[in-house]
Design a protein around this motif. Structure first.
Motif, mmCIF file in Angstrom:
data_model
loop_
_atom_site.group_PDB
_atom_site.id
_atom_site.type_symbol
_atom_site.label_atom_id
_atom_site.label_comp_id
_atom_site.label_asym_id
_atom_site.label_seq_id
_atom_site.Cartn_x
_atom_site.Cartn_y
_atom_site.Cartn_z
ATOM 1 N N THR A 142 27.697 73.518 -10.605
ATOM 2 C CA THR A 142 28.839 72.618 -10.545
ATOM 3 C C THR A 142 30.114 73.418 -10.351
ATOM 4 N N GLY A 143 30.667 73.367 -9.164
ATOM 5 C CA GLY A 143 31.960 73.957 -8.907
ATOM 6 C C GLY A 143 31.992 75.470 -8.935
ATOM 7 N N LYS A 144 33.164 75.995 -8.625
ATOM 8 C CA LYS A 144 33.397 77.433 -8.568
ATOM 9 C C LYS A 144 34.105 77.918 -9.831
ATOM 10 N N ARG A 145 33.996 79.228 -10.061
ATOM 11 C CA ARG A 145 34.708 79.845 -11.186
ATOM 12 C C ARG A 145 36.097 80.248 -10.704
ATOM 13 N N ASN A 146 37.061 79.351 -10.827
ATOM 14 C CA ASN A 146 38.431 79.620 -10.406
ATOM 15 C C ASN A 146 39.306 79.925 -11.614
ATOM 16 N N LEU A 147 40.276 80.824 -11.403
ATOM 17 C CA LEU A 147 41.176 81.246 -12.482
ATOM 18 C C LEU A 147 42.613 80.889 -12.128
ATOM 19 N N LEU A 148 43.292 80.237 -13.064
ATOM 20 C CA LEU A 148 44.713 79.933 -12.908
ATOM 21 C C LEU A 148 45.513 80.817 -13.858
ATOM 22 N N ILE A 149 46.560 81.449 -13.318
ATOM 23 C CA ILE A 149 47.481 82.252 -14.120
ATOM 24 C C ILE A 149 48.850 81.604 -14.036
ATOM 25 N N VAL A 150 49.367 81.160 -15.166
ATOM 26 C CA VAL A 150 50.697 80.547 -15.206
ATOM 27 C C VAL A 150 51.583 81.472 -16.019
ATOM 28 N N ASP A 201 40.697 92.500 -25.163
ATOM 29 C CA ASP A 201 40.795 91.130 -25.695
ATOM 30 C C ASP A 201 40.878 90.117 -24.559
ATOM 31 N N ILE A 202 41.649 90.457 -23.534
ATOM 32 C CA ILE A 202 41.814 89.566 -22.386
ATOM 33 C C ILE A 202 40.487 89.382 -21.657
ATOM 34 N N GLU A 203 39.781 90.475 -21.457
ATOM 35 C CA GLU A 203 38.480 90.396 -20.785
ATOM 36 C C GLU A 203 37.495 89.551 -21.582
ATOM 37 N N GLU A 204 37.504 89.709 -22.897
ATOM 38 C CA GLU A 204 36.597 88.924 -23.744
ATOM 39 C C GLU A 204 36.982 87.449 -23.726
ATOM 40 N N ALA A 205 38.279 87.169 -23.782
ATOM 41 C CA ALA A 205 38.731 85.777 -23.741
ATOM 42 C C ALA A 205 38.346 85.117 -22.423
ATOM 43 N N LEU A 206 38.479 85.858 -21.329
ATOM 44 C CA LEU A 206 38.095 85.326 -20.022
ATOM 45 C C LEU A 206 36.599 85.072 -19.955
ATOM 46 N N LYS A 207 35.813 86.028 -20.422
ATOM 47 C CA LYS A 207 34.356 85.886 -20.375
ATOM 48 C C LYS A 207 33.892 84.685 -21.184
ATOM 49 N N THR A 208 34.361 84.567 -22.401
ATOM 50 C CA THR A 208 33.938 83.442 -23.235
ATOM 51 C C THR A 208 34.513 82.130 -22.721
ATOM 52 N N GLY A 209 35.697 82.187 -22.118
ATOM 53 C CA GLY A 209 36.288 80.981 -21.531
ATOM 54 C C GLY A 209 35.471 80.465 -20.362
ATOM 55 N N LEU A 210 34.993 81.369 -19.519
ATOM 56 C CA LEU A 210 34.145 80.974 -18.400
ATOM 57 C C LEU A 210 32.844 80.352 -18.905
ATOM 58 N N GLU A 211 32.252 80.970 -19.907
ATOM 59 C CA GLU A 211 31.003 80.442 -20.464
ATOM 60 C C GLU A 211 31.210 79.057 -21.071
ATOM 61 N N ALA A 212 32.316 78.882 -21.784
ATOM 62 C CA ALA A 212 32.594 77.590 -22.423
ATOM 63 C C ALA A 212 32.834 76.508 -21.369
ATOM 64 N N PHE A 213 33.558 76.862 -20.318
ATOM 65 C CA PHE A 213 33.799 75.895 -19.240
ATOM 66 C C PHE A 213 32.488 75.448 -18.609
ATOM 67 N N GLU A 214 31.632 76.396 -18.292
ATOM 68 C CA GLU A 214 30.385 76.042 -17.619
ATOM 69 C C GLU A 214 29.504 75.173 -18.507
ATOM 70 N N GLU A 215 29.514 75.443 -19.805
ATOM 71 C CA GLU A 215 28.724 74.620 -20.724
ATOM 72 C C GLU A 215 29.272 73.205 -20.793
ATOM 73 N N ARG A 216 30.595 73.077 -20.954
ATOM 74 C CA ARG A 216 31.196 71.739 -21.033
ATOM 75 C C ARG A 216 31.081 71.002 -19.712
ATOM 76 N N ASN A 217 31.312 71.713 -18.619
ATOM 77 C CA ASN A 217 31.318 71.066 -17.312
ATOM 78 C C ASN A 217 29.925 70.577 -16.925
ATOM 79 N N SER A 218 28.900 71.295 -17.363
ATOM 80 C CA SER A 218 27.535 70.873 -17.048
ATOM 81 C C SER A 218 27.198 69.556 -17.734
ATOM 82 N N LEU A 219 27.869 69.260 -18.825
ATOM 83 C CA LEU A 219 27.617 68.021 -19.557
ATOM 84 C C LEU A 219 28.486 66.863 -19.073
#
Length: 280
Positions: A2-10, A122-140
């Motif tokens: 489902t979808g691509k792994r896109n990153l937004l930086i604001v 810390d940033i790398e870990e936050a990004l990694k876990t954020g991607l995993e969390a998105f994919e889990e939620r988005n799959s549902l």
């Protein structure tokens, strides 16, 4: 899928934009988009669904009271995206606690950190876990391909039209499986008009529809037919001819065949985001 792994930086500080973008290099991120202010961020959210967003609360270095980052979060949630929001702020003062609380409770922030304390690791870990969390939620929560393509039509009516028009094998299950494999990586799809459904071309018998893909941030055409009609109706577009005499398309982004049905997703040339409905 489902979808691509896109990153937004604001973020309004270029050095921090570089830090976030560098963290994305090893995480299989499809696209990195940067917004310096609220208007740019809102436009990007309309165009694309983001797996993760790094958002600074204040987007004006000259105004300590600026909280435009909260409005960016509100925009993300208003289109019902499951984006993992990571708040990294250099803000200090009495308003930090209520702003942090709002970020967590109202916008379900994935992580919050101060610029003075956070490290690249810390940033790398936050990004990694954020991607995993998105994919889990988005799959549902993601809308299935066939639901996106049927628009406002009753499921049984649209499915009957598609099965009769394509002679797909394995019935409704075969139709759904075929469309999932063909279209899922381009979801969410936004039609030209709200509620519009993919339709049958009266001349070629090919099913077709134009959409804005918020996964890739571009206009696409989805088309499919039984193998015989696909050969005559879809194949010519791969060598530069207009698709169905209607669409100016580029190279196919995806091709798939199964259950005696063949289809493709083409890039649609010259179609701006404003030519499509608003994200829901």
């Amino acid at each position: 899928m489902t979808g691509k792994r896109n990153l937004l930086i604001v973020e309004d500080e270029p050095e921090w934009c570089d830090i976030y973008a560098s963290a994305a290099e090893g995480e299989g991120v499809h696209a990195v988009k940067i917004a310096e202010n609220l208007a740019q961020a809102a436009a990007l959210v309309d165009e694309m669904q983001f797996a993760v967003a790094f958002i600074d609360i204040g987007l004006d270095v000259g105004d300590d009271r600026n909280t435009d980052g909260l409005q960016v979060m509100d925009k993300i949630r208003s289109v019902k995206d499951e984006t993992s929001i990571i708040v990294v702020t250099g803000r200090s003062g009495t308003d930090v606690l209520p702003i942090t609380r709002d970020s967590i409770m109202r916008y379900h922030a994935h992580n919050i950190a101060g610029k003075g304390e956070i490290t690249p690791a810390d940033i790398e870990e936050a990004l990694k876990t954020g991607l995993e969390a998105f994919e889990e939620r988005n799959s549902l929560s993601a809308v299935p391909a066939h639901t996106a393509l049927k628009g406002d039509l009753e499921s049984w009516i649209w499915e009957d039209q598609m099965m009769r028009g394509t002679s797909v094998q394995e019935g409704v299950q075969g139709l759904h499986g075929f469309l999932d494999r063909l279209v899922s990586e381009f979801l969410p799809l936004v039609p030209v008009k709200p509620g519009a459904a993919i339709t049958k071309d009266a001349v070629t018998g090919v099913m077709h529809g134009a959409y804005w893909s918020r996964s890739v941030g571009a206009a696409v055409v989805v088309c499919f037919a039984d193998e015989t009609r696909a050969e005559s109706g879809i194949e010519p577009a791969k060598s530069g001819r207009r698709l169905l005499g209607i669409y100016d398309v580029g190279a196919p982004l995806k091709e798939f065949s199964a259950h005696a049905v063949s289809g493709a997703v083409f890039a649609l040339s010259g179609a701006p985001r404003s030519g499509f409905a608003q994200a829901w």
